[in-house]
Design a protein around this motif. Sequence first.
Motif, PDB file in Angstrom:
ATOM      1  N   GLY A 112       0.804  -1.214   0.000  1.00  0.00           N
ATOM      2  CA  GLY A 112       0.000   0.000   0.000  1.00  0.00           C
ATOM      3  C   GLY A 112       0.836   1.262   0.000  1.00  0.00           C
ATOM      4  N   GLU A 113       0.275   2.326   0.552  1.00  0.00           N
ATOM      5  CA  GLU A 113       0.911   3.638   0.559  1.00  0.00           C
ATOM      6  C   GLU A 113       1.905   3.680   1.725  1.00  0.00           C
ATOM      7  OE1 GLU A 113      -2.373   6.365   0.714  1.00  0.00           O
ATOM      8  OE2 GLU A 113      -3.327   5.458  -1.036  1.00  0.00           O
ATOM      9  N   LEU A 118       7.113   3.076   5.955  1.00  0.00           N
ATOM     10  CA  LEU A 118       8.559   2.978   5.768  1.00  0.00           C
ATOM     11  C   LEU A 118       9.298   3.538   6.973  1.00  0.00           C
ATOM     12  CD1 LEU A 118      11.026   2.335   3.991  1.00  0.00           C
ATOM     13  CD2 LEU A 118      10.837   4.672   3.066  1.00  0.00           C
ATOM     14  N   GLY A 119       8.823   4.667   7.502  1.00  0.00           N
ATOM     15  CA  GLY A 119       9.465   5.251   8.677  1.00  0.00           C
ATOM     16  C   GLY A 119       9.405   4.315   9.876  1.00  0.00           C
ATOM     17  N   GLU A 120       8.253   3.653  10.069  1.00  0.00           N
ATOM     18  CA  GLU A 120       8.134   2.691  11.167  1.00  0.00           C
ATOM     19  C   GLU A 120       9.120   1.546  10.991  1.00  0.00           C
ATOM     20  OE1 GLU A 120       4.184   1.474  12.666  1.00  0.00           O
ATOM     21  OE2 GLU A 120       3.383   2.727  11.047  1.00  0.00           O
ATOM     22  N   LEU A 121       9.209   1.058   9.750  1.00  0.00           N
ATOM     23  CA  LEU A 121      10.088  -0.083   9.483  1.00  0.00           C
ATOM     24  C   LEU A 121      11.556   0.292   9.657  1.00  0.00           C
ATOM     25  CD1 LEU A 121      10.558  -2.973   8.552  1.00  0.00           C
ATOM     26  CD2 LEU A 121      10.338  -2.186   6.185  1.00  0.00           C
ATOM     27  N   LEU A 122      11.967   1.427   9.133  1.00  0.00           N
ATOM     28  CA  LEU A 122      13.360   1.851   9.281  1.00  0.00           C
ATOM     29  C   LEU A 122      13.703   2.075  10.752  1.00  0.00           C
ATOM     30  CD1 LEU A 122      13.790   4.354   6.296  1.00  0.00           C
ATOM     31  CD2 LEU A 122      14.622   1.993   6.455  1.00  0.00           C
ATOM     32  N   GLY A 123      12.767   2.640  11.489  1.00  0.00           N
ATOM     33  CA  GLY A 123      13.001   2.858  12.914  1.00  0.00           C
ATOM     34  C   GLY A 123      13.170   1.547  13.661  1.00  0.00           C
ATOM     35  N   GLY A 135       1.070  -3.827   7.457  1.00  0.00           N
ATOM     36  CA  GLY A 135       1.404  -3.521   6.073  1.00  0.00           C
ATOM     37  C   GLY A 135       2.781  -3.984   5.656  1.00  0.00           C
ATOM     38  N   VAL A 136       3.554  -4.587   6.579  1.00  0.00           N
ATOM     39  CA  VAL A 136       4.911  -5.043   6.271  1.00  0.00           C
ATOM     40  C   VAL A 136       4.961  -6.564   6.337  1.00  0.00           C
ATOM     41  CG1 VAL A 136       7.332  -5.013   6.953  1.00  0.00           C
ATOM     42  CG2 VAL A 136       5.952  -2.934   7.127  1.00  0.00           C
ATOM     43  N   VAL A 147      -2.118  -0.624   3.137  1.00  0.00           N
ATOM     44  CA  VAL A 147      -2.191   0.579   3.974  1.00  0.00           C
ATOM     45  C   VAL A 147      -2.606   1.796   3.145  1.00  0.00           C
ATOM     46  CG1 VAL A 147      -0.861   2.133   5.452  1.00  0.00           C
ATOM     47  CG2 VAL A 147      -0.424  -0.343   5.499  1.00  0.00           C
ATOM     48  N   GLN A 148      -3.418   2.648   3.736  1.00  0.00           N
ATOM     49  CA  GLN A 148      -3.741   3.946   3.155  1.00  0.00           C
ATOM     50  C   GLN A 148      -3.195   5.036   4.071  1.00  0.00           C
ATOM     51  OE1 GLN A 148      -8.031   4.044   2.573  1.00  0.00           O
ATOM     52  NE2 GLN A 148      -7.828   3.183   0.521  1.00  0.00           N
ATOM     53  N   ALA A 149      -2.430   5.943   3.491  1.00  0.00           N
ATOM     54  CA  ALA A 149      -1.838   7.028   4.276  1.00  0.00           C
ATOM     55  C   ALA A 149      -2.881   8.097   4.573  1.00  0.00           C
ATOM     56  CB  ALA A 149      -0.663   7.638   3.518  1.00  0.00           C
ATOM     57  N   ASP A 150      -2.710   8.778   5.664  1.00  0.00           N
ATOM     58  CA  ASP A 150      -3.589   9.879   6.059  1.00  0.00           C
ATOM     59  C   ASP A 150      -3.276  11.089   5.171  1.00  0.00           C
ATOM     60  OD1 ASP A 150      -4.702  12.178   7.323  1.00  0.00           O
ATOM     61  OD2 ASP A 150      -4.779  11.106   9.228  1.00  0.00           O
TER      62      ASP A 150
END
Length: 558
Positions: A112-113, A118-123, A135-136, A147-150
């Motif tokens: 998804g978006e 991505l920020g959550e995953l990199l963190g 979403g991962v 996932v749909q971004a806000d």
Amino acid sequence: MKTILTTLNAKYIHTSLALRWLYVANKDRFDLSFREYTIKERTERIAEELLALECDVVGISVSIWNVRQTRELVVALKEARPELILIVGGPEVMYEPEFFLADWPIDYVIGGEGEFVLGELLGAIQEGLSTEIRGVSSRGHIDHTIVQADIEKLALLPSPFQLEEDEIDRPHRMVYFETSRGCPYQCQYCLSSLEKGVRYFPQAYIFQNLKYLIEHGARQIKFLDRTFNLNREHTEGVFQFLIANHRTGLSCQFEVYADLLHDALIDYLNTALPTGFFRFEIGIQSTYEPTNRAVRRKQNFELLARNIRRIMDGGRIDLHLDLIAGLPYESFDRFRQSFNEVFALGAKEVQLGFLKMLRGTNLRRDADRYGYVYQAEAPYEIVCNADISAAELARIHQAEQMLDKYWNSGRFRQTMAVVFADHYAGRYFEFFDELGVFYHSNNYPYHGYQLEDLFRFLYHFLQSKAIDLLLPLRRDFYSHFSRRPKGFWPELLDKKKRKQLLYAIAQDQAFLQEHKLNREIIEKHTAIDPSPNGGYWLTCFLTEGNRELYIEWLGVMK
């Protein structure tokens, strides 16, 4: 932890909005940058360049046009540096993460978006925390969430349309822009049918970014909205803003549903819009209602055709109409009817595409119901189905080649006008089909030809049909040159005769004076060819534009 985001665009002029969104959403928290390549570049060289950056993570956006090259790239990266963390996302991979995790040497798939995911995953990777994030997917954890971004949060980020990195190249590349995300329709062959709802960016955000692009050199803006004219108030607001801020040299492209274009909006565009500023891409796909019902496509062709004709009458908007060959229940003969009905609308471009069974779509899931056979590898184009054979699709492919060369190219406007008015009226597909068969039977090349070859091939085809269109072909041919070409494909005059004729004209002072010409123009910048009625046609290649003249007799040459 150094991270590089990358993708392989189809062409250099294309840009990836997805990379830019991922970048602006995460650049302030991580050591992050992005790089773009094209599918024509060697994957070995791309891998070498990425490895030379000594990054820890590479994130790659994968689409149907770059899936093969991306697989080659991730294999090369992992073989060189097994510890390198590879994250992929994009429409090609997000609906079947387990397949790509099993088949590719990658570590994570984002569905998804991914701006905030991505920020959550990199963190999590950086801090050594669990990567079981919504979403991962990874080999130990498959998550099919799309996932749909806000949208409101996205609008608060630094603008992906105003990056310093794009300043130099912006005038030379396509700018992709979105005012909304999502699609309300359920076309079963389209990935957009899997999304729920339509979400709009704030109007002030849209206008501020469009204003920036207009003032900072953008030449082509392509709006990515699946159905741009879905919301009447939104559509009118953006159109009015663009028209009020029109800049010479800028063009804007939109995907619109012609059924939804109301009379007041068409009237407004036909009067207020600068010519050539807007281009509408309209997906018709089929005019056969059982086919449309099978793929859950809502369409009122009568209303659609009426609206297209009204736009055509206005002469302000370039239209690009789409058809898809190989949809359920549409046989070869029924597709021919769809083509003829759509082509009759007279659009500047008609794109004939072929159904692709995209991963994740409902039509791919229901392929057996319609007897589909399709390619195992991307782009997953169909080979045949229960209603159309492989041989028939091959013929449509040949016709599509002719359509692009002789209609969509715009090189044969005068010739095509006569062909379809006097010889193939209402039989548009038949013309391209017969021309394609003629190409195939004569082993004419589809690639690696010269411009003159295209004219010669068409001339021979028309001759085989006892159709004499030498004059419009001649005019179309010479319209492509600002200098006299070496010759005209039929050898109707030998070199000596042509030289004698031009010399005779150059001596006729009365003729030169009447037409404001001189000897140098006649002898060096003029082409001459015989007319069927015994005279001659001259084309003078002048700096202010080509001039065509007809001469009945030539003084000393009479």
